[in-house]
Each structure stands twice: as structure tokens, then as C-alpha cells.
Design a protein around this motif. Structure first.
Motif, PDB file in Angstrom:
ATOM      1  N   SER A   1      41.527  30.742  32.141  1.00 34.13           N
ATOM      2  CA  SER A   1      40.337  30.984  32.950  1.00 34.13           C
ATOM      3  C   SER A   1      39.339  31.793  32.135  1.00 34.13           C
ATOM      4  CB  SER A   1      40.721  31.721  34.222  1.00 34.13           C
ATOM      5  OG  SER A   1      39.608  32.347  34.786  1.00 34.13           O
ATOM      6  N   LEU A   2      38.061  31.378  32.156  1.00 37.51           N
ATOM      7  CA  LEU A   2      37.045  32.101  31.400  1.00 37.51           C
ATOM      8  C   LEU A   2      36.916  33.532  31.914  1.00 37.51           C
ATOM      9  CD1 LEU A   2      34.824  32.216  29.296  1.00 37.51           C
ATOM     10  CD2 LEU A   2      33.251  31.179  30.964  1.00 37.51           C
ATOM     11  N   LYS A   3      37.054  33.692  33.226  1.00 38.09           N
ATOM     12  CA  LYS A   3      36.935  35.040  33.796  1.00 38.09           C
ATOM     13  C   LYS A   3      38.055  35.940  33.268  1.00 38.09           C
ATOM     14  CE  LYS A   3      35.717  35.140  38.062  1.00 38.09           C
ATOM     15  NZ  LYS A   3      35.731  35.128  39.556  1.00 38.09           N
ATOM     16  N   SER A   4      39.287  35.421  33.167  1.00 38.75           N
ATOM     17  CA  SER A   4      40.399  36.236  32.662  1.00 38.75           C
ATOM     18  C   SER A   4      40.229  36.553  31.185  1.00 38.75           C
ATOM     19  CB  SER A   4      41.728  35.511  32.893  1.00 38.75           C
ATOM     20  OG  SER A   4      41.808  34.330  32.124  1.00 38.75           O
ATOM     21  N   VAL A   5      39.630  35.639  30.419  1.00 42.09           N
ATOM     22  CA  VAL A   5      39.366  35.893  29.005  1.00 42.09           C
ATOM     23  C   VAL A   5      38.371  37.036  28.853  1.00 42.09           C
ATOM     24  CG1 VAL A   5      38.329  34.936  26.901  1.00 42.09           C
ATOM     25  CG2 VAL A   5      39.959  33.579  28.221  1.00 42.09           C
ATOM     26  N   LEU A   6      37.319  37.016  29.660  1.00 41.32           N
ATOM     27  CA  LEU A   6      36.311  38.088  29.570  1.00 41.32           C
ATOM     28  C   LEU A   6      36.905  39.431  29.979  1.00 41.32           C
ATOM     29  CD1 LEU A   6      33.068  36.353  30.928  1.00 41.32           C
ATOM     30  CD2 LEU A   6      33.987  36.423  28.605  1.00 41.32           C
ATOM     31  N   THR A   7      37.766  39.413  30.980  1.00 41.86           N
ATOM     32  CA  THR A   7      38.410  40.664  31.394  1.00 41.86           C
ATOM     33  C   THR A   7      39.270  41.235  30.266  1.00 41.86           C
ATOM     34  OG1 THR A   7      38.442  39.932  33.688  1.00 41.86           O
ATOM     35  CG2 THR A   7      39.952  41.695  33.098  1.00 41.86           C
ATOM     36  N   ALA A   8      40.011  40.363  29.572  1.00 45.29           N
ATOM     37  CA  ALA A   8      40.846  40.807  28.455  1.00 45.29           C
ATOM     38  C   ALA A   8      39.998  41.365  27.323  1.00 45.29           C
ATOM     39  CB  ALA A   8      41.704  39.641  27.962  1.00 45.29           C
ATOM     40  N   LEU A   9      38.859  40.720  27.033  1.00 48.21           N
ATOM     41  CA  LEU A   9      37.979  41.214  25.968  1.00 48.21           C
ATOM     42  C   LEU A   9      37.378  42.568  26.323  1.00 48.21           C
ATOM     43  CD1 LEU A   9      36.143  37.900  24.957  1.00 48.21           C
ATOM     44  CD2 LEU A   9      37.863  39.131  23.636  1.00 48.21           C
ATOM     45  N   GLU A  10      37.069  42.754  27.590  1.00 47.28           N
ATOM     46  CA  GLU A  10      36.533  44.055  28.017  1.00 47.28           C
ATOM     47  C   GLU A  10      37.539  45.167  27.745  1.00 47.28           C
ATOM     48  OE1 GLU A  10      33.439  42.892  31.639  1.00 47.28           O
ATOM     49  OE2 GLU A  10      35.574  43.216  32.093  1.00 47.28           O
ATOM     50  N   ASN A  11      38.822  44.890  27.973  1.00 47.76           N
ATOM     51  CA  ASN A  11      39.863  45.888  27.720  1.00 47.76           C
ATOM     52  C   ASN A  11      40.088  46.106  26.225  1.00 47.76           C
ATOM     53  OD1 ASN A  11      40.310  46.257  30.464  1.00 47.76           O
ATOM     54  ND2 ASN A  11      41.800  44.573  30.547  1.00 47.76           N
ATOM     55  N   ASP A  12      40.008  45.016  25.444  1.00 44.45           N
ATOM     56  CA  ASP A  12      40.297  45.115  24.011  1.00 44.45           C
ATOM     57  C   ASP A  12      39.170  45.806  23.245  1.00 44.45           C
ATOM     58  OD1 ASP A  12      42.711  43.894  24.392  1.00 44.45           O
ATOM     59  OD2 ASP A  12      42.024  41.903  23.770  1.00 44.45           O
ATOM     60  N   PHE A  13      37.919  45.541  23.631  1.00 42.37           N
ATOM     61  CA  PHE A  13      36.789  46.020  22.824  1.00 42.37           C
ATOM     62  C   PHE A  13      35.890  47.010  23.573  1.00 42.37           C
ATOM     63  CE2 PHE A  13      37.886  41.833  21.063  1.00 42.37           C
ATOM     64  CZ  PHE A  13      38.124  42.178  19.736  1.00 42.37           C
ATOM     65  N   GLN A  14      36.343  47.477  24.712  1.00 41.97           N
ATOM     66  CA  GLN A  14      35.616  48.503  25.469  1.00 41.97           C
ATOM     67  C   GLN A  14      34.150  48.096  25.697  1.00 41.97           C
ATOM     68  OE1 GLN A  14      37.405  51.141  26.737  1.00 41.97           O
ATOM     69  NE2 GLN A  14      39.043  49.885  25.832  1.00 41.97           N
ATOM     70  N   CYS A  15      33.965  46.884  26.254  1.00 40.77           N
ATOM     71  CA  CYS A  15      32.617  46.358  26.523  1.00 40.77           C
ATOM     72  C   CYS A  15      32.552  45.863  27.955  1.00 40.77           C
ATOM     73  CB  CYS A  15      32.268  45.245  25.547  1.00 40.77           C
ATOM     74  SG  CYS A  15      33.386  43.829  25.645  1.00 40.77           S
ATOM     75  N   ASN A  16      31.349  45.467  28.389  1.00 41.14           N
ATOM     76  CA  ASN A  16      31.151  44.930  29.739  1.00 41.14           C
ATOM     77  C   ASN A  16      30.364  43.616  29.670  1.00 41.14           C
ATOM     78  OD1 ASN A  16      32.301  47.032  31.513  1.00 41.14           O
ATOM     79  ND2 ASN A  16      30.740  48.328  30.561  1.00 41.14           N
ATOM     80  N   PHE A  17      30.901  42.594  30.357  1.00 43.07           N
ATOM     81  CA  PHE A  17      30.199  41.311  30.458  1.00 43.07           C
ATOM     82  C   PHE A  17      29.460  41.273  31.780  1.00 43.07           C
ATOM     83  CE2 PHE A  17      33.435  40.381  27.316  1.00 43.07           C
ATOM     84  CZ  PHE A  17      32.786  39.526  26.434  1.00 43.07           C
ATOM     85  N   ASN A  18      28.165  40.974  31.703  1.00 47.02           N
ATOM     86  CA  ASN A  18      27.313  40.950  32.876  1.00 47.02           C
ATOM     87  C   ASN A  18      27.168  39.503  33.359  1.00 47.02           C
ATOM     88  OD1 ASN A  18      25.505  41.479  34.854  1.00 47.02           O
ATOM     89  ND2 ASN A  18      23.891  42.275  33.526  1.00 47.02           N
ATOM     90  N   TYR A  19      27.790  39.177  34.517  1.00 39.11           N
ATOM     91  CA  TYR A  19      27.743  37.803  35.028  1.00 39.11           C
ATOM     92  C   TYR A  19      27.961  37.820  36.537  1.00 39.11           C
ATOM     93  CZ  TYR A  19      32.833  38.367  34.855  1.00 39.11           C
ATOM     94  OH  TYR A  19      34.112  38.836  35.025  1.00 39.11           O
ATOM     95  N   HIS A  20      27.634  36.681  37.186  1.00 38.67           N
ATOM     96  CA  HIS A  20      27.920  36.490  38.603  1.00 38.67           C
ATOM     97  C   HIS A  20      29.283  35.812  38.721  1.00 38.67           C
ATOM     98  CE1 HIS A  20      23.904  37.660  39.836  1.00 38.67           C
ATOM     99  NE2 HIS A  20      23.382  36.814  38.950  1.00 38.67           N
ATOM    100  N   ASP A  21      30.139  36.316  39.582  1.00 41.95           N
ATOM    101  CA  ASP A  21      31.481  35.754  39.741  1.00 41.95           C
ATOM    102  C   ASP A  21      31.451  34.251  40.035  1.00 41.95           C
ATOM    103  OD1 ASP A  21      32.636  38.132  39.186  1.00 41.95           O
ATOM    104  OD2 ASP A  21      33.151  38.643  41.245  1.00 41.95           O
ATOM    105  N   GLN A  22      30.506  33.844  40.882  1.00 38.21           N
ATOM    106  CA  GLN A  22      30.437  32.452  41.299  1.00 38.21           C
ATOM    107  C   GLN A  22      30.106  31.526  40.127  1.00 38.21           C
ATOM    108  OE1 GLN A  22      27.739  31.817  44.525  1.00 38.21           O
ATOM    109  NE2 GLN A  22      28.437  29.726  44.921  1.00 38.21           N
ATOM    110  N   GLN A  23      29.340  32.053  39.170  1.00 35.68           N
ATOM    111  CA  GLN A  23      28.960  31.251  38.009  1.00 35.68           C
ATOM    112  C   GLN A  23      30.162  30.848  37.170  1.00 35.68           C
ATOM    113  OE1 GLN A  23      26.013  33.257  35.622  1.00 35.68           O
ATOM    114  NE2 GLN A  23      24.539  31.600  35.907  1.00 35.68           N
ATOM    115  N   LEU A  24      31.116  31.748  37.017  1.00 35.61           N
ATOM    116  CA  LEU A  24      32.260  31.505  36.144  1.00 35.61           C
ATOM    117  C   LEU A  24      33.414  30.795  36.853  1.00 35.61           C
ATOM    118  CD1 LEU A  24      30.667  33.397  34.278  1.00 35.61           C
ATOM    119  CD2 LEU A  24      32.825  34.479  33.655  1.00 35.61           C
TER     120      LEU A  24
END
Length: 822
Positions: free
Chosen positions: A15-38
Motif C-alpha cells: 500500500s502506498l500509504k503504508s510505504v509513506l508511513t514507513a518512510l516517515e519513521n525511517d527519515f523523520q519526515c512528513n508527507f502532506n496528502y489527503h487520505d482519500q487520494q492515496l
């Protein structure tokens, strides 16, 4: 096959959403998106070494842009060049409104309900989507299937089709024509658009628009696939081998266009399921879906009238009936006059070679079809087919015998009756069996009266064939499928000839039995985006006491998103062929007769072919190229129709053809254009001829077909041209009769003039009332009335040498009107 395997690749994505969540934890960043979009978006993603690498991969493998606003915030937005696509799924035979389907694209996975619209996003035209119904029987659909309509419907059949060809490109050349992963081409006549010069979906005329397929004498009964003779093309009607394929002795297809559901054309790499057809296969199929409502249509054109009925007898049984009959007994239209002139030129029907023309000539044709479909359970299907075809010709000749006027009748009939029974059993989702038995009877019969000699020549050519095929189909997993089976054929051919004064009879009857085993394996390698179709067939031919082993192969690989490359190869054989004993046999109209291979007389025809090609598809553009080499051995000189110094020879030989087929197609909104080109080098080898190597009678060095279709509302218009270099001919060294012989130059050392024809057609659909629809169409064949020559030869008449030219159809208009009751 590949539809399931490629879909599995997507199933394993994250899932793209789960990938972004994992990257946020790994690189201490935030992805700005609408849940419905992903929602519903998935990606094939491995852990990156850095955030910048991760963003680069995501931008390449998803439908989103990832913009780094500062060291911690990344904006996620949809790309701008995406296409929103709409579709609807329904089952062909029952209501499945509440069943769930899974739709998988390169980037998304959707769960939807049957018989409801769904939408998804597409990045390029080369994408293929895969649809899983509840029983996991996947179906593949290419993106161009959705072009030119707001919301296309995808139909699922309940019966499993494990080894059915998977579509590589929809709308190949025109709407309704698809190129398959195994190298074959399918024409779906339920989706069929329009082609130049055609106002009805004539099956055998339509396939001549494909590169590598033409008819050197402008008929449907003499189709030449990659330089082969027509008897080297296997034509099947619902699995039944057909020995007669044309009406008007070859000018129009003998198969009712409104009963035929689809046609599959194979030029190389055919499945081991099929024997015969060393040059190609044309497989015609009727509809195999139970119809729950009445369907009736009736229509006419300037040659014939026909009717079609689809009658549901019960929820488990339906009956299709159709019939067609020529109308020249009521009205002789300009279309009929043009066809008559083309079909019977330089034959005894018009008095060719005789002092006087016949006083009366009568001609008619007809066909009748029946198909009964019975489905007692969800896993059982019975299909019974019956077809009868006929052409009848009669003429009255007048002459003087002892100063008295004498009348004599000559006639010619050509008939084919075929019937078949098919049964299929689905034992599970992974295994089904099928059994087919059929019988086919072909009769060609002529009586040729000779008034000056007080003689009548009777000639007959009969073919009787019975066949049985038993097969099992295994679906081991999504990547591997296997079909195995056994086939038995018994073919009997009889040739009879009688002269009444003095009485002289000649009868030759041959019977050949063939037992065959076959295996076909379809294998997909998802990671390599590669599909392999491989098979082998073993034929035991009783009279020759020999076993012929025939491997087949077809491989397709996708690469660089928009490209695919293909390699095809096959070894095949056949034991039936057509020969010409004398050019004036059977009144000179249908002078080819079927014969069987026989030890020490007529060899088994064997063919080998290898080809490779590529296909490119993007944003409405399609380009394909195929190069091939083919060698056919065991041919007889009688089967080649020589009209030169080899006309009376009885020798065996071979031919080798090297060729290139090109196609460029552009589809844009309401406009569809195409350009195809074929180049060939086609040469005989007859060791006992001088010279032994010379151009094939069917050698067409260059051929071009181009056309354009335009659709506006309910009106469809099409125009196109056909051009090719002239076929070879043998000229004379001088125009002298040397003791009844002609002094020929080297065989096929010249060519007749180039062929050029421009065609036009238009069809308009309209509604008459709530339950009645109408169709009207108009066409002009050879719109410029170009005087094309199809054949050229010489003969001796009354001691003088004559030069004969056989012409193509002149300007020929046609009109059709049809009503549909739904």
C-alpha cells in the motif's frame, strides 16, 4: 494466462500509504496528502538508502509527484497528464450485482461491485488492467479497449477459458480487431467497426486488411497467407474443417456474418491443438453464451437477403437459426452483374472457347445455419452446430446438328454440409475437459455438354470427413497451464469422371486416417514480463505408416513500457490439397478439386516457419513489424495452377518465402487511420523443371493497404486503397503455333501490371421505435473503376495464338438495409 500472472505482481505490492508511513519513521519526515487520494494505490518498493532516492523511486513508480518543501515536509500531488477511465463489469449469463470484483492496474487495486461503474487513473496507453471475479478467474483488458467511449462494459463468461488467447493490443488496426500475446489476431464482430468497401462484416474479406494476407484473384475462397495457396489455409467453423468457404464461386464469404461471433487468424506459432494449415489458420466461432431474450434481425443487400433468429427455449437452452438466399431471380442488380462478369469470365458459362454463347444462364446461392446451446448446470455445456452451403449454376446451349437446332443443358453445383457436437465439463476451477465430434461432406459436381461432338462430360469431387477430438485442460497455478488431447480424423476423397460417347468412366477413391496426440504448455514469467506458449503435436498417418512430430513456439516479452518483442515458430503438415487437372474442368468455373496425399503419388505437405517482430503502442499510435521465413515442401505442380510450359507437368517441389510485414495505426478520437506494407521474396524449387528455381505464381513483391475510418454520431465512414505489384506471368518468345505448342520464355519472367483499387463505405444506425433499430449502408468497390488485371496467359484457338487477360471487379456499388428487433 498472462492476465493472472501480471496481476499477481501487483497483488504483492505494498500500500502506498503504508510505504509513506514507513518512510516517515525511517527519515523523520512528513508527507502532506489527503487520505482519500492515496486510497487503492499500491507500489513495488524496496527500502532506499536515502530520502532523495525514495522520492525518486516513488515519483517514477506511482501516479504522484513528491515535492520536498523543506527538510521535513514533502507535498504529494497527482501528476497532471493522467487519464480518468470508466468501466463497468457484468456477467454474461446471470445477475451478479452483489458479487465483488478486484480490479488491478499498474498503480491501483480496487474492490468493486458487479454491474456498477468504477473509475481508475491511467498514465499511458500501454497499461493492461486485470479483473478478478469471486472465483479468481482473471481477465486482462488493455487500455485502448476503453478508448472512444465514456464507459466500456467488460463481460465475464461463466465457463472457464484457461487457454484462450490473451489480448496484447485492443483496437489493432480498427475497433473490434485485437492482437493477442500468442501472435494471433482476433476479430470480434460484436465490437466490429467498419472497413473500406464493406457494409457487412464479411469474415473472409475483413481479414485481407491484415498485413501478410491477400487474395491474388480478389476472392475469399483463394486467401493467400504469407504467399501460400488457399488450400494451405485451415478454415474452421466452430472446430469443423470447411472445404467450401465462398459463395458466387469465391467472391463472397459463405459464412453468415451475423451468426459468426469472432474470427481468430494465426499466421505462425499456432497451438499444437491444431493440425493442417501449413500456411495459416482462420478459426470462426459462433456465440457460446445463452441468450435470455429474443433477438431477430432481417436484411438485404443487392446480392442476397437473410434473416437471423436467437430464440431462448428455456433458462438453460437457446437456439440460433439463420438463412441467406441470393435474389438475382427477382432482380439482377448492378452488383450482381459485376460479380457475374468477374466470376464467370473466360469460362464456358459465357461461351469461352465455343462458337456460340449459352442462350440461358441461371445462378443462385444459399446457406443455412443452426446452433443449439444447452447448459444443464453451471459446469456443463453442450453445443450442436449445423451448416449447409450451396451454389447452383445451370446453362442452356444451342447448336446445329445436321441442320437441326439442338439444345443441351450443362450445370454445376457446389455444396457443403457440416455438423458437429461439442461438450465441455468444468470439473473444478483448475480443470476442465472437452469433447468434439463432427462430420463434413463436400460435393462439387458438373455436367458439360458438347453439342458438336454429341458428348457430355460428367465430373464429381466428393470429400467426406469425420473427426473426434478429446482434450483436458489444467490450470496448475496462475503462471502455468497445460492442455493435452487426442484427435482422430478419417478423410475420404472421391474423384469421378464420365464421358457418355463413347462411354468412358474413371473413378479414384482414397481414404486416409490420422491419429494425433498434442500437448500445449503456457508459462508466464512475471518478473521478466514474458509469456511463453509452447507445444508439440505427433501425427500418425496410416497409409504412410509414419509419425510426424511438430513443435510449436510463441514467446512475447514486454519492455520499456510501450514495447513488446515476439518470436514465433512452427512445424506443420497436411494431407489434403487442391489440384487442377485441366483448366476447363467443371466448366472452368471451379476447376480445383480436392485430393489426398498418397504414397509414391502425392506427398504429405510439410511446412516450417520462423518469425520475429516487435510492437509499439503509445497515446493512440501503434507500430508493428514482423520478419519471417517459411519453407513448404511436398507441393505438386498441379496444385499451383500453372498456365505456361508446366501446365501439364506432374512433379513435386517446394517453395521458400522470406518476408516483412509492417503496420502503422493512428487512432485519435473519431478518426482511425492505418498503413500496412508487406514485402516478400517467394520462389519455387522443382528439381525436374528447367530452370529449377523461379518465382512463385503467388509472388507479390510489394503490397500496401491503407485506410481511414471516421465516426460522427451514428454515422461511420471508411475509405481505403489497396495496391500491390502484379503477380508473375510467363510471356511467349513469339506468337506462333508450333505444331500445337507455344514457345514460352523462362517461367514467370515478367509481371502483370500493378494492382490498384480504392474503396468506400458508409453505415448509418438509427432507431425506428423502442424495440426496433435499423441500419443502412452504402459501398463502392473499386471507386475509380480501375481496370486491374488479375491473371494473364496464352492459349491456342482455331490454330491461332490468343492472349488472355482476366480482370478484377470493376466499379461495384452495393447497398444494405437491416432491421433489428430487440
Amino acid at each position: 494466462m498472462s492476465s493472472i500472472s501480471y496481476a499477481q505482481q501487483n497483488i504483492s505490492k505494498q500500500s502506498l500509504k503504508s510505504v509513506l508511513t514507513a518512510l516517515e519513521n525511517d527519515f523523520q519526515c512528513n508527507f502532506n496528502y489527503h487520505d482519500q487520494q492515496l486510497e487503492s494505490h499500491f507500489v513495488d518498493f524496496n527500502k532506499p538508502k536515502s530520502l532523495s532516492e525514495a522520492l525518486s523511486i516513488l515519483t517514477d513508480k506511482t501516479l504522484f509527484n513528491f515535492t520536498l518543501l523543506d527538510k521535513e515536509i514533502i507535498a504529494v500531488s497527482l501528476k497532471h497528464d493522467l487519464k480518468k477511465v470508466c468501466g463497468r463489469i457484468r456477467n454474461a449469463n446471470k445477475n451478479e450485482e452483489h458479487n465483488k470484483y478486484t480490479v488491478i492496474t499498474d498503480y491501483q487495486r480496487l474492490t468493486i461491485e458487479g454491474d456498477k461503474n468504477f473509475t481508475f487513473l491511467s498514465k499511458n496507453d500501454s497499461e493492461v488492467i486485470f479483473i478478478y471475479p469471486p472465483d479468481n478467474r482473471a481477465k486482462s483488458v488493455s487500455m485502448d479497449f476503453f478508448e472512444n467511449e465514456d464507459c466500456r462494459t467488460i463481460v465475464f463468461d461463466e465457463m472457464v477459458e484457461m487457454l484462450q488467447p490473451v489480448t496484447l493490443i485492443s483496437n489493432y488496426l480498427a475497433r473490434g480487431i485485437s492482437q493477442n500475446l500468442n501472435g494471433s489476431t482476433t476479430i470480434d464482430f460484436n465490437e466490429f467497426d467498419i472497413l473500406p468497401g464493406l457494409i457487412e462484416p464479411d469474415v473472409l474479406k475483413s481479414i485481407q486488411e491484415l498485413p501478410g494476407i491477400l487474395s491474388v484473384n480478389e476472392t475469399v475462397s483463394n486467401i493467400n497467407i504469407r504467399g501460400g495457396t488457399s488450400d494451405q489455409t485451415l478454415i474452421l467453423w466452430d472446430g469443423i474443417k470447411m472445404y467450401q468457404t465462398g459463395h458466387f464461386f469465391g467472391l463472397i464469404s459463405a459464412f453468415n456474418p451475423y451468426l459468426t461471433s469472432r474470427a481468430t487468424i494465426t499466421k505462425n506459432g499456432s497451438s499444437s491443438f491444431y493440425g493442417d494449415g501449413v500456411s495459416g489458420i482462420v478459426e470462426l466461432e459462433t456465440e457460446k453464451k445463452l441468450n435470455t431474450t429474443y433477438k431477430v434481425n432481417w436484411g438485404f443487400n443487392l446480392l442476397s437477403t437473410d434473416a437471423f433468429l436467437d430464440l431462448p427455449l428455456s433458462p438453460k437452452m437457446s437456439l440460433q437459426l439463420s438463412g441467406r438466399k441470393s435474389i438475382n431471380n427477382l432482380i439482377e442488380s448492378p452488383t450482381y452483374a459485376s460479380y457475374f462478369e468477374k466470376s464467370f469470365q473466360n469460362t464456358e458459362v459465357v461461351g469461352f472457347g465455343k462458337e456460340e454463347k449459352p442462350s440461358q444462364v441461371g445462378f443462385s446461392f444459399f446457406d443455412t445455419n443452426a446452433r443449439l446451446l444447452y447448459k444443464p448446470t453451471e459446469n456443463d455445456l453442450f453445443n450442436f452446430n449445423f451448416i449447409i452451403l450451396g451454389n447452383q449454376l445451370g446453362l442452356t446451349e444451342v447448336g446445329d446438328v445436321n441442320n437441326e437446332q439442338v439444345f443441351r443443358n450443362s450445370n454445376l453445383s457446389q455444396n457443403n454440409i457440416s455438423t458437429g457436437l461439442y461438450y465441455r465439463k468444468n470439473w473444478s476451477q483448475k480443470f476442465f475437459t472437452e469433447i468434439q465430434a463432427y462430420g463434413s461432406l463436400y460435393k462439387l459436381k458438373a455436367v458439360n455438354a458438347n453439342i458438336p461432338d454429341n458428348q457430355a462430360l460428367s465430373q464429381e469431387n466428393h470429400v467426406t470427413e469425420n473427426g473426434l477430438k478429446i482434450g483436458g485442460n489444467f490450470n496448475f497455478n496462475s503462471d502455468l497451464k497445460l492442455a493435452v488431447g487426442y484427435q482422430f480424423n478419417e478423410t475420404g476423397i472421391e474423384n469421378f469422371q464420365e464421358i457418355n460417347n463413347p462411354l468412358l468412366r474413371q473413378l479414384d477413391k482414397q481414404v486416409l486416417r490420422t491419429n494425433s496426440l498434442y500437448a500445449q504448455l503456457n508459462y508466464t514469467i512475471p518478473k521478466l514480463k514474458t509469456v511463453i506458449y509452447g507445444g508439440v503435436r505427433a501425427n500418425h498417418i496410416n497409409k504412410f505408416n509414419t509419425v510426424l512430430v511438430e513443435p510449436r513456439i510463441s514467446m512475447n516479452k514486454r519492455f520499456l513500457k510501450y514495447f513488446s518483442v515476439q518470436v514465433l515458430g512452427e512445424i506443420k503438415s497436411q494431407t489434403t490439397s487442391q489440384i487442377i487437372d485441366f483448366q476447363n474442368d467443371f466448366l472452368g468455373v471451379e476447376n480445383r478439386r480436392w485430393v489426398l496425399s498418397s504414397p509414391n503419388q502425392i506427398p504429405i505437405i510439410q511446412g516450417k516457419q520462423l518469425s520475429t517482430g516487435f510492437t509499439f503502442k503509445r497515446k493512440g499510435w501503434l507500430a508493428s513489424a514482423d520478419g519471417y521465413i517459411k519453407k513448404i515442401t511436398g507441393i505438386t505442380s498441379q496444385s499451383q495452377g500453372f498456365q505456361n510450359q508446366f501446365e501439364d507437368a506432374r512433379e513435386t517441389g517446394s517453395y521458400t518465402i522470406q518476408g516483412l510485414d509492417l503496420l502503422v495505426n493512428r487512432q485519435y478520437k473519431r478518426i482511425n487511420t492505418w498503413f500496412s506494407y508487406s514485402y516478400t521474396s517467394n520462389n519455387y524449387r522443382f528439381n525436374n523443371f528447367m530452370p529449377s528455381v523461379f518465382p512463385n505464381n503467388l509472388h507479390i513483391k510489394n503490397a500496401i493497404t491503407t485506410g481511414i475510418n471516421y465516426t460522427i454520431g451514428n454515422l461511420k465512414v471508411s475509405s481505403g486503397l489497396n495496391w500491390h505489384t502484379g503477380k508473375p506471368t510467363t510471356i511467349l518468345l513469339n506468337m506462333e503455333n508450333e505444331n500445337g505448342a507455344l514457345n514460352y520464355d523462362f517461367p514467370n519472367n515478367e509481371n502483370i501490371k500493378d494492382f490498384f483499387r480504392l474503396d468506400f463505405s458508409a453505415i448509418y444506425n438509427f432507431r425506428i421505435n423502442e424495440n426496433l433499430n435499423g441500419l443502412a449502408g452504402f459501398s463502392i468497390w473499386n471507386s475509380l473503376n480501375n481496370q486491374n488485371t488479375l491473371n494473364h496467359y496464352y492459349r491456342i484457338r482455331n490454330g491461332e495464338v490468343e492472349e488472355i487477360n482476366e480482370g478484377a471487379l470493376s466499379l461495384t456499388p452495393n447497398f444494405t438495409f437491416r432491421v433489428f428487433l430487440n
